[in-house]
Write an enzyme that holds these catalytic residues in place. Structure first.
Site, short mmCIF file in Angstrom:
data_model
loop_
_atom_site.label_atom_id
_atom_site.label_comp_id
_atom_site.label_asym_id
_atom_site.label_seq_id
_atom_site.Cartn_x
_atom_site.Cartn_y
_atom_site.Cartn_z
CG ASP A 11 -1.75 -1.32 1.24
OD1 ASP A 11 -2.67 -1.57 0.35
OD2 ASP A 11 -1.62 -2.06 2.11
CG ASP A 134 -13.10 -1.99 -1.12
OD1 ASP A 134 -12.61 -3.36 -1.15
OD2 ASP A 134 -12.78 -1.31 -1.72
#
Length: 250
Positions: A11, A134
């Protein structure tokens, strides 16, 4: 038992590797280092077969500040790199592939502009375009996991299937980076609705969680994205995906 592909997550925010907890990136975490390219080389040296990269500047600000780093990651490793974050239109998708990524992960665009999403699927093929689902409390979230859509996760999965998506990454955002155990039921339910095996993301805290996912989601989940548990050495052996891929869990 079927093999389970373990995919390390990298990330990125402001050019640095960050820890992500419940969808929020945290800077200056010593175990994560600062150099995403170096991290990619480490995971490759550990025999990872694929990398999952998320660009948080792109996801939140539609910025291209990390593009050169992403290009360097793709050039540094000989394994496929999938990229998510900030792909808002066809041109963004094209730019991502020009950087060298093997697959792109699309979340917000599919919800906000299904026609554009279908165009990307048709142009680059469903093998190279992954749909991100998500979820917070069974509701789909977009825009860097900050906007609630009001749509049920399973209804959204059905919509994505109708649009032509064939690969899905399923994330329970509340468990993301928390290492509290995987939401296996969510991944299984979406696999059933889409009639496709899915990539599970979120909640893996160590070896026992991976064994549980392997056993309980066989036939539904064929791969798992792991971030924090790998970076913070929560496995007896950091080469854990070698065991997973060999199907050696008891």
């Amino acid at each position: 038992m079927a093999k389970l592909l373990v995919i390390p997550s990298i990330d990125i925010q402001d050019g640095k590797t960050v820890r992500v907890v419940q969808g929020i990136p945290e800077l200056n975490c010593p175990a994560y280092g600062n150099d995403p390219v170096e991290m990619a080389l480490i995971w490759r040296a550990e025999n990872a077969k694929c990398l999952h990269v998320v660009d948080f500047n792109a996801a939140w600000e539609h910025s291209h500040v990390n593009h050169e780093i992403i290009r360097k990651i793709c050039e540094a490793v000989i394994i496929p790199v999938e990229l998510g974050g900030g792909i808002r239109n066809f041109e963004d998708a094209k730019i991502a592939f020009d950087l060298g990524v093997a697959r792109i992960v699309i979340g917000t665009l599919a919800f906000e502009n299904p026609k554009e999403f279908s165009k990307i699927l048709e142009t680059f093929t469903p093998n190279k375009v992954v749909a991100a689902i998500d979820v917070i409390e069974n509701q789909v979230v977009t825009r860097g996991r900050r906007v609630f859509t009001g749509i049920n996760a399973l209804d959204y999965a059905r919509m994505l299937k109708e649009l032509g998506a064939q690969r899905y990454i399923v994330t329970d955002v509340r468990r993301n980076g928390m290492m509290l155990g995987p939401n296996i039921e969510l991944s299984k339910n979406i696999a059933e609705v889409t009639e496709r095996k899915v990539t599970h993301s979120g909640g893996i805290g160590g070896y026992q969680d991976l064994i549980k996912l392997q056993k309980e989601a066989e036939g539904y989940v064929d791969s798992v994205i792991i971030g924090r548990a790998l970076y913070e050495n929560k496995f007896p052996c950091q080469k854990i995906w070698r065991v997973a891929e060999a199907g050696l869990f008891n």
